[in-house]
Structure formats: C-alpha cells, structure tokens
Design a protein around this motif. Structure first.
Motif, PDB file in Angstrom:
ATOM      1  N   THR A  86      -2.535  17.623 -35.411  1.00 16.21           N
ATOM      2  CA  THR A  86      -3.361  16.431 -35.590  1.00 16.21           C
ATOM      3  C   THR A  86      -4.780  16.680 -35.087  1.00 16.21           C
ATOM      4  O   THR A  86      -5.026  17.612 -34.319  1.00 16.21           O
ATOM      5  N   ALA A  87      -5.706  15.826 -35.524  1.00  9.74           N
ATOM      6  CA  ALA A  87      -7.101  15.969 -35.093  1.00  9.74           C
ATOM      7  C   ALA A  87      -7.846  14.670 -35.345  1.00  9.74           C
ATOM      8  O   ALA A  87      -7.467  13.867 -36.207  1.00  9.74           O
ATOM      9  N   TYR A  88      -8.925  14.469 -34.578  1.00 10.20           N
ATOM     10  CA  TYR A  88      -9.872  13.377 -34.795  1.00 10.20           C
ATOM     11  C   TYR A  88     -11.184  13.986 -35.260  1.00 10.20           C
ATOM     12  O   TYR A  88     -11.659  14.965 -34.685  1.00 10.20           O
ATOM     13  N   SER A  89     -11.794  13.399 -36.288  1.00 14.79           N
ATOM     14  CA  SER A  89     -13.077  13.885 -36.779  1.00 14.79           C
ATOM     15  C   SER A  89     -14.141  12.808 -36.603  1.00 14.79           C
ATOM     16  O   SER A  89     -13.927  11.644 -36.974  1.00 14.79           O
ATOM     17  N   TYR A  90     -15.269  13.205 -36.021  1.00 14.14           N
ATOM     18  CA  TYR A  90     -16.427  12.333 -35.831  1.00 14.14           C
ATOM     19  C   TYR A  90     -17.617  12.972 -36.528  1.00 14.14           C
ATOM     20  O   TYR A  90     -17.848  14.183 -36.391  1.00 14.14           O
ATOM     21  N   GLY A  91     -18.381  12.168 -37.261  1.00 17.79           N
ATOM     22  CA  GLY A  91     -19.524  12.725 -37.960  1.00 17.79           C
ATOM     23  C   GLY A  91     -20.670  11.752 -38.036  1.00 17.79           C
ATOM     24  O   GLY A  91     -20.531  10.541 -37.814  1.00 17.79           O
ATOM     25  N   VAL A  92     -21.851  12.284 -38.363  1.00 12.56           N
ATOM     26  CA  VAL A  92     -23.041  11.463 -38.535  1.00 12.56           C
ATOM     27  C   VAL A  92     -23.909  12.112 -39.601  1.00 12.56           C
ATOM     28  O   VAL A  92     -23.964  13.343 -39.727  1.00 12.56           O
ATOM     29  N   THR A  93     -24.521  11.284 -40.438  1.00 15.76           N
ATOM     30  CA  THR A  93     -25.400  11.798 -41.484  1.00 15.76           C
ATOM     31  C   THR A  93     -26.816  11.954 -40.949  1.00 15.76           C
ATOM     32  O   THR A  93     -27.142  11.509 -39.840  1.00 15.76           O
ATOM     33  N   ALA A  94     -27.665  12.549 -41.763  1.00 12.25           N
ATOM     34  CA  ALA A  94     -29.062  12.761 -41.369  1.00 12.25           C
ATOM     35  C   ALA A  94     -29.835  11.465 -41.240  1.00 12.25           C
ATOM     36  O   ALA A  94     -30.952  11.461 -40.701  1.00 12.25           O
ATOM     37  N   ASP A  95     -29.279  10.347 -41.715  1.00  6.58           N
ATOM     38  CA  ASP A  95     -29.891   9.036 -41.529  1.00  6.58           C
ATOM     39  C   ASP A  95     -29.193   8.221 -40.458  1.00  6.58           C
ATOM     40  O   ASP A  95     -29.471   7.021 -40.308  1.00  6.58           O
ATOM     41  N   GLY A  96     -28.262   8.804 -39.730  1.00  2.00           N
ATOM     42  CA  GLY A  96     -27.632   8.115 -38.615  1.00  2.00           C
ATOM     43  C   GLY A  96     -26.428   7.280 -38.960  1.00  2.00           C
ATOM     44  O   GLY A  96     -25.996   6.459 -38.149  1.00  2.00           O
ATOM     45  N   VAL A  97     -25.836   7.457 -40.139  1.00  6.60           N
ATOM     46  CA  VAL A  97     -24.647   6.710 -40.517  1.00  6.60           C
ATOM     47  C   VAL A  97     -23.433   7.383 -39.875  1.00  6.60           C
ATOM     48  O   VAL A  97     -23.154   8.561 -40.134  1.00  6.60           O
ATOM     49  N   ARG A  98     -22.694   6.629 -39.059  1.00  6.23           N
ATOM     50  CA  ARG A  98     -21.526   7.165 -38.373  1.00  6.23           C
ATOM     51  C   ARG A  98     -20.284   7.056 -39.257  1.00  6.23           C
ATOM     52  O   ARG A  98     -20.151   6.128 -40.040  1.00  6.23           O
TER      53      ARG A  98
END
Length: 831
Positions: A86-98
């Motif tokens: 299992t895993a948790y993924s966190y990300g953010v775009t170049a415009d700050g969208v989480r």
C-alpha cells in the motif's frame, strides 16, 4: 510559503536522479529536479525545485483540488507501513492545485481518490524553476509505532510540454508492482502515531422550488424548506486503526446521477458520490462478487404508498453511520461499517373522504459490513474474509411482503502473488442466506436475478412455501501480468441459482457458470510508427446450472500510442447463438441470435490544452437487430483558470426482440402463456457539460449540466412461437390473429382463436435536464462552505417520435424542481 529559505532546507540532503519512463524508458530526465525532506514532531515537510529551460514551457491550469488535468506536477508516494503493498500519494501542480490518493494494492494505477487528508502545499515560480513546499501532518498518515521509521518512497514528475514522465525509482513498463519496488526514506526518529481526534460539525439549510400543477393534491406545493445539522468524527483507535462516524449526514453538494431510460430487466447502478461512503471504500471490497454496494444505504424507499395522493418519498434518512479501518503491524487490514436508516412515513390524502393519513414506506433498517485481509509472503500475497448483514424491523404487512427480514452474505478470497505480482493466482468462495415471509422470498425467487418460475427449467423450481433462500459463489483465475511481450489470463466463476446479495450488494443474475481466456501481445519499445502497441485475443463461454449454453464469444482488440502520443483502439467481437434464460423474463428458454460488433476510439495527446476523444461502435445480429453508437468528449482549458468539458453521445438502435409483457391464453408450445415482443426503434441523445472555474486554489465554481432526450417507437408485436425458439408469431399477419389500436386511448387489442388481451401504447419520448452548480470555498484548512443550486427537470409523452438535437434545447423548459442549499463545515483537530 513556497520559499525554501528556512534553516532546515539548508541542512537537508538533496536528491534528484530522475529517469524517464516516457518517452524513452531508462534515459535520464531532460530537466533537473531536486527534492529535500525535513520533519518536526508534528509533520513531514517536502521541498522540491523543478528546474526549467524556459518558464513559458511550464504547462499548468489553476483548478479545484484533485483536478490536475494535464498540468505539470510533482508527486510523492509514501509506503508508511513499509508493507510493500500500500501507499499514499501526495502531489501538487505548478499552479498549486493539491491532490492525493491511496494505493490499496501494489499497483500504481490502483488509486482510491476518496482519500481526503488535511494538508498544505504552496508553489512559487522563478525564471529557472518552479518551487513546491508541502506540509503533511503525521496525524493524516498511518504508520507503525517504533522509534526509527523507514518508509517506502517514490517520486514522480510529469512534464506535459515534453510528454515526459520521470521517476526517482523507475519501474519498467514491462514489469508489475509499485510500492514493492520503492526506495527508502530513512532518518525519521522519535515520532508517534497521532490519536487523530477530529470533529467536523456542519449546518445546512435548503429550499426546494417547483411549480404546483394539481390543485386537488395537497402535497403538490410550490416550495418547501428545512434546516439541519450534523457531525462527523474521525478518531484514532491506537496507532493503526481509525474510527469514522457521522450523525445525520448531509449530501446536498453531491452531483446528480446521469439520466437513463432502462428497458431491461436489470437495475441501473450508479457510482457512489457521498463523501462518507467514498472514503476508504476499497477496504470494504475484495475479489469476487460485489457483496457491498454502498448506495443501498440511504436508498429510495422500497414500499409504495397505496393512497391516491401522498407526499413524495425521498431517500431513507441515515440516522448514523460509523466505520473502522486500518492496518495492524502484522499485516492484517481491517475494515468495518455499520449504519442505521430511519423508519420512514409519508402523509397521505383520500379526496373521496377528505381524510389525511400516514403510511410507512421504509422500515427501520440496520446495515453491517466487515472485511479483514491478511498479507503474507515476500511478494505481499493476501487472503481475506468478508461478511455483510442487513436486518429490517418489518412492522407493516406491505413491507413484510416485499422485503426480506434478514440478509447475510460473505466469503473468502485470496491472491497468491509471485515476482511483485507478475504472476498471480486468485480466487473466491462465498455464500448468501435470506430469511423473510413467504411472499418476500417468493418475490426474490421470481426476480430478474433468479427466475425460478421458468416452466422448462429442470434444475430450479419456485417454492411458494419457502421462508429462506441460500446460495453460493466460487471462482478461480490465473494471470501473467509482466514480461516483455506476452501476457495472459484464464479463469472461471459460478453463482448458484439461489445466490442472492442485492439487499446490500449488487448482482444482476445468478445461476451462471462463466469461463474466459485472454492472450495479449505488447510492444513498449518505440518503433518507426508506434510509441507502443498491444494486440489481444479472448474468448468466453457461459452456461446455467441446467447445462444450457447461454453465450459464446470471441474477440480481438488492438490498442496503440502513436509517435505523436495520440492514442487509438479498435475491437471486433463475434458471438454465437445461445439459449437465454433471461429474454422471456421468467418464461421458457429463448434462442439468442449470432451477431458481431465493431468499434474504435481515437484521442489526442495528454499534453494538449485542447483535449478530445471520440468513439464509435456498430452491432448487428442475424435477426436484423442493429445498433450504432458514437460520442466522445472535448476538454478546453483557457485563461489558466477555466476548465470546460463537454461529453456528447448519440445512440440509435433497432431491436427486433424487445420484451413487452407476459399474458394469459398462450399456446401449449409456450406452456400456456404468451411472451410478447416487439421491434423497437430507439434513439438517445445527451450532452454532459462540466465547467470549473478557479478563483483561487481554494475557491472554485463547479457546474454540471446534462440535457437528455430519448425516444422509443414500437413497430409491430408478436409472441414467442415455441420454447427454445427465436421465432415470433406476428400479430395481424400470422396464425389468424388481429391487432387493433384505439385512436382515443392508444390501447392495443390482440385477438386470436385462444382469446384476446390488451396493452397500452408503449411508445415514449423522454426529456430530462439535470444540473448541479456548486460554489466551494475552503475558508479555513479542512473547513468548507458550499452554496448549491440543483435542477431536476423531466417530461414524458407517448408519441414515439425519433428525437433530434432540438429536443436537447427543449429539455431546459420541462417541468421540475429547483433545490438551493447552503452548507458550512468546520474542521476541529482536537489533538
């Protein structure tokens, strides 16, 4: 704040050796990425610098949370349990969208988007890079209690302007596995899992407006409003388990279901959209049958009111619900849910006597779901068990005749994994058991999932005295999921005639034995024409438990990504004749014809600002039935804040064996009943619009609208000539029968030597317009204000005129209701 000026960033170790998965697997990334990690006693901090050659090359759109589109982004995947599954993924775009999601399996694309933690991210752009700074509270992560933490880690940067997808730990396209192949994040010491007590109270008020049309009906009102309040609780139970509970949940901001005209014998299933039931839903599902379908909880009332006029019955009120989920140190995953829905009544009115009354339309009902899954072995094999139960307090004779009093189902499933899941052996075995009145159990036996009343079935029989019904399900499959070129799968499954899980799960038909084999060849190395492609062949065959061959099919499909990163797919299927035990809907076997279908699709590159995809398909069979279907979608991103998606579709078909009804006085060849069919000329046209405008990353306007039109024109009627045949005796031209239609009432009358019967004109035209507009503002982290406007418009007539594009515009003027709501939530982290 997106500025990596704090002292911890100056001391942190930087890493950034990313390699391409696309476009050229294994080559170093063409742009440099540097990543750093820091932590304190409350949170993990991630700083990342994404270098660019030209800032104009950064492709990104400001949008609502979780809507990344084709924006450039950085993603961090954490296997905090270090279970390599299992895993948790966190990300953010170049415009700050989480955005974030949970991987419940060892598969990058197995993503539970309902995972909705409270965390923060900020980005900043410079001339040579864009910079991201993230704060993930440990209270939002689950991990084992130990002094030294070692977590699995992978990092992924997507650069759409270059069609480039790069990873810190590159997993080859020909290999399987995800978290089992992660690198390590080491050096976190002295942290403990949080007790994670969070409260989210809400208050809401709504107003429903509609146009009253019946002056005699006292419940046909122009307006109605009410206010409500509720509470959501999230609490840690030790370091590994979490309790989620809700009292009087409100779902006012939920998007409307798409419109549909269903002429089949089977239920239409819709996806879950209610936040409480979405989050962690994967922990309550396993291999095999769908024992748990969350939309059974709080579903529309089951018992119709008998009075001439009554209040409109809505969905059953959920008094409260709770669930426990998590994973223990020994690899045991646990998920459990319980919910109670209220006994529902509607006010009634009898115009003949002028009296008001009250009728029960839904009993008090309790629901329970439990699943446990144990992981074992170096490649994270699993074995799981599941149990569901429904208990109803049936106090009215009508409800007792319609609904089972108790329903229990469940089973075991397993998945033996080898080589990180490159080879898998899976299976399941389960049971179901119902208890209820004779009428309720008879109703289940005669439902479209069973049809025990079939007159020519030798292996099942309707038992009108039964107060219980039991059945079983079993299945086995073997898969090869990795390798340079060849992949394959084979399997078989069966559901016994008495298997029934529709009180809390979903099952279209029991009494089925299915088998399938599929072989796939793929090429992931770019060539002169294709970037990648695959070719698959498959065959499947099915029987009932009486040994009747229901279907046999063969298929071939081709999928490809072209050198310009456009994608295409093509398929061809051929089906042989079969003996259907479903076409007559409880009658004898009926032959289904051989037929074939052809379809394909095309899309452009994921990196384009103007995204589109189109599809088309065609089907025909030996009985002159045919269908063509085409549609697709177009997505437009403008001004960096506006995202517009249009999904149109059109279907036109002629079915020469559309079931109409069962009548008396049939021939001996059909066991004394008439099974009446017709040729129907159908058309369906719709367009689904989604418009999202982001004022900021936390303040968005979301619009969903669907105009819908459908028509059905019935052309001639006839009855099945003999059991096991596909031939029809056509009324008015075969067997000395006559067919007349009353021009005033539209009622058809059929007469022949055996008698006469009548039925209403089945032609239809349906117009529908559904929309949902939501202003969403996360005014404090974890706390949200919603302003909602919903419309539900509908109109019907019996003309049967084939619809065209103009009918979509007419749907805006159909009668219906407007629903306006304001909802405010406030997130309170107690610890």
């Amino acid at each position: 704040d997106g500025t990596l000026g704090e002292a911890c960033w100056k001391r942190a170790t930087r890493t950034g050796a990313f390699r391409q998965r696309e476009p050229v697997e294994g080559k170093p990334a063409t742009l440099r990425t540097e990543v750093m990690f820091c932590y304190d006693d409350r949170a993990l901090y991630i700083g990342a610098i994404m270098y660019v050659d030209d800032p104009e090359e950064i492709q990104s759109t400001l949008s609502r949370r979780d809507n990344t589109g084709n924006s450039e982004r950085i993603i961090f995947s954490l296997d905090t349990y270090r279970d390599r599954r299992t895993a948790y993924s966190y990300g953010v775009t170049a415009d700050g969208v989480r955005f974030e999601y949970y991987h419940a399996e060892d598969d990058e694309h197995s993503r539970d988007y309902s995972y909705d933690p409270v965390w923060e991210a900020r980005v900043r752009r410079e001339d040579t890079a864009w910079i991201a700074e993230m704060r993930i509270p440990f209270s939002q992560l689950r991990f084992n209690e130990r002094d030294r933490q070692t977590w699995g880690l992978n990092m992924n940067r997507y650069i759409p302007a270059r069609n480039e997808d790069v990873y810190w730990i590159l997993i080859p396209k020909n290999a399987s596995g995800w978290s089992s192949r992660f690198g390590r994040l080491e050096g976190i010491r002295g942290i403990t899992p949080s007790s994670r007590i969070e409260l989210t109270p809400y208050t809401a008020a709504d107003l429903t407006l509609r146009r009253a049309e019946n002056a005699v009906d006292p419940f046909d009102e122009n307006s109605a409003w009410h206010a409500t309040a509720g509470l959501d609780l999230k609490m840690g139970l030790g370091p590994n388990l979490t309790l989620d509970a809700t009292i009087n949940p409100d779902f006012g901001q939920v998007e409307a279901d798409p419109a549909d005209v269903n002429l089949s014998a089977y239920e239409t299933y819709y996806s879950e959209r209610r936040p409480f039931f979405i989050e962690g839903n994967q922990l309550l599902s396993g291999e095999g049958p769908d024992y748990y379908y969350s939309r059974r909880i709080g579903a529309p009332s089951h018992v119709p009111a008998t009075a001439q006029y009554s209040e409109e019955s809505s969905n059953a009120t959920i008094l409260g619900a709770g669930k426990i989920s998590g994973r223990l140190d020994n690899g045991l995953s646990v998920g459990a849910l319980t919910a109670i829905t209220e006994r529902e009544f509607v006010d009634t009115y009898d115009p003949a006597t002028g009296r008001y009354g009250r009728e029960e339309v839904e009993p008090l009902t309790g629901f329970g779901v439990m699943r446990m899954q144990q992981e074992f072995g170096r490649h994270a094999s699993t074995v799981g068990v599941m149990l569901t139960g429904v208990q109803r307090d049936l106090s009215s004779p009508t409800a007792e005749a319609l609904l089972s009093r108790q329903a229990v189902s469940g089973g075991a499933d397993w998945k033996l994994r080898f080589d990180h899941g490159g080879f898998e052996i899976g299976g399941h075995a389960g049971f179901s058991h119902l208890r209820g009145s004779k009428d309720a159990i008879r109703r289940v036996q005669q439902s479209s999932a069973h049809y025990f009343q079939r007159p020519d079935a030798s292996h099942v029989a309707l038992d009108t005295a039964a107060t219980q019904l039991s059945g079983y399900s079993i299945g086995l499959n073997v898969e090869k999921n990795s390798g340079e070129h060849w992949l394959w799968e084979a399997g078989a499954s069966a559901e016994s005639p008495g298997f029934e899980i529709n009180d809390l799960g979903r099952l279209q038909t029991a009494d089925d034995i299915d088998s399938w084999v599929a072989l796939r060849y793929r090429e992931n190395l770019p060539g002169d024409l294709f970037h990648s492609y695959s070719v698959s062949i498959s065959t499947s065959r099915g029987w009932n438990f009486g040994g009747d061959n229901q279907y046999t099919s063969f298929g071939v499909s081709l999928g490809s990504t072209w050198k310009n990163f456009w994608g295409s797919a093509l398929y061809f299927d051929y089906g042989l004749r079969g003996m259907s035990d479903q076409l007559t809907r409880g009658g004898p076997l009926m032959e289904s014809g051989a037929g074939w279908s052809l379809g394909g699709s095309m899309r452009n590159s994921y990196s384009d600002d103007l995204r589109w995809e189109g599809y088309a398909s065609y089907f025909t069979d030996e009985f002159d039935s045919w269908l063509y279907d085409f549609g697709g979608w177009v997505g437009i991103r403008t001004s960096g804040r506006l995202d517009i998606t249009v999904t149109p579709g059109y279907t036109r078909s002629v079915n020469t064996r559309q079931f109409l009804g069962i009548f008396a006085d049939g021939a001996d060849e059909t066991y004394g009943r008439r099974y009446v069919f017709s040729t129907i000329d159908r058309a369906t046209l719709y367009a689904r619009f989604r418009i999202n405008y982001a004022f900021t990353a936390d303040l968005t306007l979301e619009v969903y609208a669907e105009p819908f039109a459908a028509s059905g024109n019935y052309l001639g009627f006839g009855e099945l000539s003999a059991a096991g045949s596909a031939a029809l005796t056509v009324y008015g031209s075969d067997g000395g029968s006559s067919l007349t239609r009353d021009p005033t009432t539209g009622v058809y009358t059929v007469s022949d030597e055996r008698g006469s019967f009548a039925f209403p004109d089945p032609d239809f035209n349906v117009l529908s317009f559904r929309s949902n507009i939501v202003l969403r503002w996360e005014w404090v982290r974890g706390s949200t204000l919603y302003l909602v406007w919903q419309q539900d418009r509908y109109d019907y007539d019996a003309t049967g005129d084939i619809i065209g594009p103009s009918q979509l515009f007419r749907s805006f003027d159909t009668p219906g209701a407007n629903f306006i709501a304001l909802k405010l939530t406030y997130w309170i982290p107690v610890t």
